[in-house]
Structure formats: structure tokens, C-alpha cells
Scaffold this motif. Structure first.
Motif, short mmCIF file in Angstrom:
data_model
loop_
_atom_site.label_atom_id
_atom_site.label_comp_id
_atom_site.label_asym_id
_atom_site.label_seq_id
_atom_site.Cartn_x
_atom_site.Cartn_y
_atom_site.Cartn_z
N LEU A 170 0.83 -1.20 0.00
CA LEU A 170 0.00 0.00 0.00
C LEU A 170 0.86 1.25 0.00
N MET A 171 0.52 2.18 -0.90
CA MET A 171 1.18 3.47 -0.96
C MET A 171 0.19 4.54 -0.49
N ASP A 172 0.64 5.79 -0.41
CA ASP A 172 -0.18 6.86 0.16
C ASP A 172 -1.51 7.02 -0.56
N ASP A 173 -1.49 6.90 -1.89
CA ASP A 173 -2.72 7.14 -2.65
C ASP A 173 -3.76 6.03 -2.49
N ALA A 174 -3.38 4.93 -1.84
CA ALA A 174 -4.33 3.82 -1.64
C ALA A 174 -5.08 3.94 -0.32
N VAL A 175 -4.48 4.62 0.65
CA VAL A 175 -5.09 4.74 1.98
C VAL A 175 -5.63 6.16 2.13
N THR A 176 -6.88 6.34 1.82
CA THR A 176 -7.50 7.66 1.79
C THR A 176 -8.85 7.64 2.50
N GLU A 177 -9.41 8.82 2.66
CA GLU A 177 -10.72 8.92 3.29
C GLU A 177 -11.78 8.19 2.47
N VAL A 178 -11.61 8.20 1.15
CA VAL A 178 -12.56 7.51 0.26
C VAL A 178 -12.44 6.00 0.41
N SER A 179 -11.21 5.49 0.43
CA SER A 179 -11.02 4.03 0.49
C SER A 179 -11.37 3.45 1.85
N LEU A 180 -11.29 4.27 2.91
CA LEU A 180 -11.57 3.78 4.26
C LEU A 180 -12.99 4.11 4.72
N LYS A 181 -13.77 4.70 3.85
CA LYS A 181 -15.14 5.09 4.23
C LYS A 181 -15.96 3.85 4.63
N GLY A 182 -16.67 3.97 5.74
CA GLY A 182 -17.50 2.88 6.21
C GLY A 182 -17.00 2.23 7.48
N LEU A 183 -15.74 2.51 7.84
CA LEU A 183 -15.16 1.89 9.04
C LEU A 183 -15.51 2.73 10.27
N ASN A 184 -16.78 2.77 10.58
CA ASN A 184 -17.28 3.70 11.60
C ASN A 184 -16.97 3.27 13.02
N ASN A 185 -16.67 2.00 13.23
CA ASN A 185 -16.42 1.51 14.59
C ASN A 185 -15.09 0.78 14.71
N LEU A 186 -14.17 1.08 13.80
CA LEU A 186 -12.87 0.41 13.82
C LEU A 186 -12.10 0.77 15.08
N VAL A 187 -11.49 -0.23 15.71
CA VAL A 187 -10.68 -0.03 16.90
C VAL A 187 -9.20 -0.16 16.57
N GLN A 188 -8.83 -1.20 15.82
CA GLN A 188 -7.42 -1.43 15.50
C GLN A 188 -7.22 -1.50 13.99
N ILE A 189 -6.23 -0.75 13.50
CA ILE A 189 -5.83 -0.85 12.09
C ILE A 189 -4.32 -1.03 12.04
N ASN A 190 -3.88 -2.04 11.32
CA ASN A 190 -2.46 -2.35 11.20
C ASN A 190 -2.02 -2.12 9.76
N LEU A 191 -1.22 -1.07 9.57
CA LEU A 191 -0.69 -0.73 8.24
C LEU A 191 0.82 -0.83 8.23
N ALA A 192 1.38 -1.61 9.14
CA ALA A 192 2.83 -1.77 9.23
C ALA A 192 3.39 -2.47 7.99
#
Length: 343
Positions: A170-192
Motif C-alpha cells: 500500500l502506498m499513500d494514494d491507496a489509503v485515503t478517506e474515500v477508500s476507508l469510508k464505512g469503518l465507523n467503529n474500527l478499533v485497530q488498524i495495522n498498516l505496518a
């Protein structure tokens, strides 16, 4: 006597199956439909074990299965035909196979309307799978080849609390507000261990654990965490952060408990928020540390006893820097709850 033993075994079986929310008739049907390549234990009637069998295709799964283990095979296709009866699945483990994005057949996942855990680590996916069921709570997709998060792929996943995407492309242009829309109750996200060079945008305000180790991040925008009021665990180890790219007050947020900035290029200790309990700053380029520079409150204001405003830091790691012991007295006077300092 033989008849009595048979009746007793049937009675025990009925008692077992009722305790696991499955009727005797369903249990018998489940055992009879068990694929020859798999194992269906009678004491765990809702589970089907097909792991480590060198399977290239998914066998037809019995209709009353809740837990399906298919990890460590050579499966390339997630087939709607093989899984057409598996609509009651709660847990699906597909780790360590050879599934590609093209191999995830349309509708195969959306039909699993009870699915809570989906594990697809160590496959050959190039994109986050589409048509995920709304029931999903945990989604693990680490160590694939994912470079794309399709817009809207998470819309409707209001129950999803854990998203693991570490070890992808994943590069910067893949992780955006548009691509992550819908994750309203996310607690943990791992992008390491991706290819990010900037802090990801569009993370949901519910995020509590954010893991960004092993990227190429050079700076943190001022006020970045204002949109993440609940973040408590933040890992940014093994990046390219220099002190010039870390605003002095950027971590001054009341929610944060554990901050990890190991193996970067910091030359100064950032201001430590009062509520922080664990701080990892090892293997940077820090030469000195002083209480006046890092203490979130004035040492004079603390007085001789602990109070609610006293900093909560308990663990501080500073080894692998250029700091010469001992730790200055004003640092100890500031962080009076410190139980361990590594230098």
C-alpha cells in the motif's frame, strides 16, 4: 445390555449437541456430509478441519458448519460451489494459501451473512476483497500483495473493529478517506510494513490502536491526532522520522497510553503527554534528555506528593542513542511513577 449402551451413547450425543446449539439430526447430517479430506470431530460438531492437507480446491462444506479451517494448503480459488452450503459460517481461516483476487468468486463472501472472523493472511491478493458481509468484525489480510483498497469496499461494515493490512504494498494514494469510508467503529488498524511515506488520511475517529511500523514516514503533520481522539496505542517504529518532522506538541493528546518511536532519526525527545505510560525511543540519535524539555508540567507545580496532574509515565526506553548516564535528576522528579528506564 448392548441396546442399553446404544441408547446411552445416543443420549450423550443429544446432550452434547444441544449444548453446542445443534440438534441431533443436524449433527448426524453434519458428520455424514464431512468431506473425506477433512476432519469433523464429534465433540465439536460445528467445526470442520481441512488444514495442512495439500488441497488445491476447497471440498464441499457441510451445511451446519460454523468454524472452517482451510489454512496451510495450496488453494487458489474461493469457490461459490464448494461453499454454497456454508452460509452459517462464523469463522473462516484461509491463511497460507495461494488465493488471488481473481480467485475470489463473486458473491462467495457476501453469502456468508453470519461471518465474524475472516483470515486470509499469506495469500496472493492484490486488492481488498469486495462484497464483504456486514456481520464481519475481524478482517486479517496481512502479507499479501495488496496495493489497492477499492472505494466503498468497507461501506456497510459497521461491526468491523479490526483490520490487519500489514506486510502489503500500500502506498499513500491507496489509503485515503474515500477508500476507508464505512469503518465507523474500527478499533485497530495495522498498516505496518507497507510503502507509506506520509501519515494515512481518513482514519476513523474510533481508532484506538494504530500500527505504522516499517514504512517510510518522514513527518507527522501538526494537529494530525485531532481527528483521532481515542488513539491510545501508536506504533511508528522503523520509519524515517526526524525531530524536524515531529512538531513538539503533536503527541499532546489525553488518550494516548503507549507510544513507540524506536529506530527512527530523532535527535530530541518529544514533549511527553501527562497520561502516557510507555514510551519507546530506543535506537534514534538523541544526545540529551532534560526534565525542562520533556516534562508536560512544571516540576515546581508537582510539589512533594503525587496528584492527579502528575505525569503517568512508567516505562521509558532510551537505549541505542547517544545519551550518557545518569538520567538527569529533573527527569526523575517529573516522572515519579517511572518503574523502568532502559538506557
Amino acid at each position: 445390555m448392548e441396546l442399553l449402551l446404544k441408547l446411552l451413547s445416543i443420549w450423550c450425543l443429544i446432550g452434547l449437541t444441544v449444548s453446542q446449539d445443534i440438534t441431533y439430526e443436524e449433527h448426524i447430517a453434519q458428520i455424514q456430509a464431512c468431506p473425506k479430506e477433512c476432519r469433523c470431530p464429534t465433540n465439536f460438531p460445528r467445526a470442520v478441519y481441512c488444514d495442512n492437507k495439500n488441497l488445491k480446491n476447497i471440498p464441499k462444506i457441510p451445511p451446519y458448519t460454523w468454524y472452517l479451517y482451510l489454512q496451510s494448503n495450496m488453494i487458489e480459488v474461493l469457490s461459490t460451489d464448494a461453499l454454497q452450503n456454508a452460509t452459517q459460517l462464523r469463522w473462516l481461516n484461509l491463511n497460507r494459501n495461494k488465493i488471488t483476487s481473481e480467485g475470489v468468486e463473486e458473491g462467495v463472501l457476501s453469502a456468508m451473512t453470519h461471518l465474524v472472523h475472516l483470515y486470509m493472511d499469506d495469500n496472493l491478493l492484490s486488492s481488498v476483497p469486495a462484497q464483504l458481509p456486514a456481520s464481519l468484525e475481524h478482517l486479517r489480510l496481512s502479507r499479501n500483495r495488496i496495493s489497492k483498497i477499492p472505494a466503498g469496499v468497507f461501506v456497510g461494515l459497521d461491526k468491523l473493529t479490526l483490520l490487519d493490512l500489514q506486510g502489503n504494498k500500500l502506498m499513500d494514494d491507496a489509503v485515503t478517506e474515500v477508500s476507508l469510508k464505512g469503518l465507523n467503529n474500527l478499533v485497530q488498524i495495522n498498516l505496518a510494513k507497507n510503502q507509506l511515506s506520509t501519515m494515512p488520511l481518513g482514519l476513523p475517529p474510533s481508532t484506538t490502536q494504530l500500527f505504522l511500523d516499517g514504512n517510510n514516514i518522514e513527518k507527522i503533520p501538526a494537529g494530525y491526532f485531532k481527528g483521532l481522539p481515542k488513539v491510545a496505542f501508536l506504533r511508528l517504529n522503523h520509519n524515517k522520522l526526524a525531530s524536524s518532522g515531529v512538531p513538539k506538541n503533536v503527541f499532546n493528546i489525553s488518550s494516548i497510553l503507549d507510544l513507540q518511536l524506536s529506530h527512527n532519526q530523532l535527535t530530541d525527545v518529544p514533549l511527553i503527554p501527562s497520561g502516557l505510560e510507555h514510551l519507546h525511543l530506543d535506537h534514534n540519535k538523541i544526545k540529551t534528555v532534560s526534565g525542562s524539555g520533556v516534562c508536560p508540567v512544571s516540576v515546581e507545580d508537582l510539589g512533594d506528593s503525587l496528584n492527579e496532574s502528575a505525569p503517568r509515565l512508567r516505562y521509558l526506553r532510551l537505549d541505542g542513542n547517544e545519551i550518557q548516564p545518569p538520567i538527569p535528576r529533573d527527569v526523575i522528579m517529573c516522572f515519579r511513577l517511572l518503574r523502568s528506564i532502559v538506557i
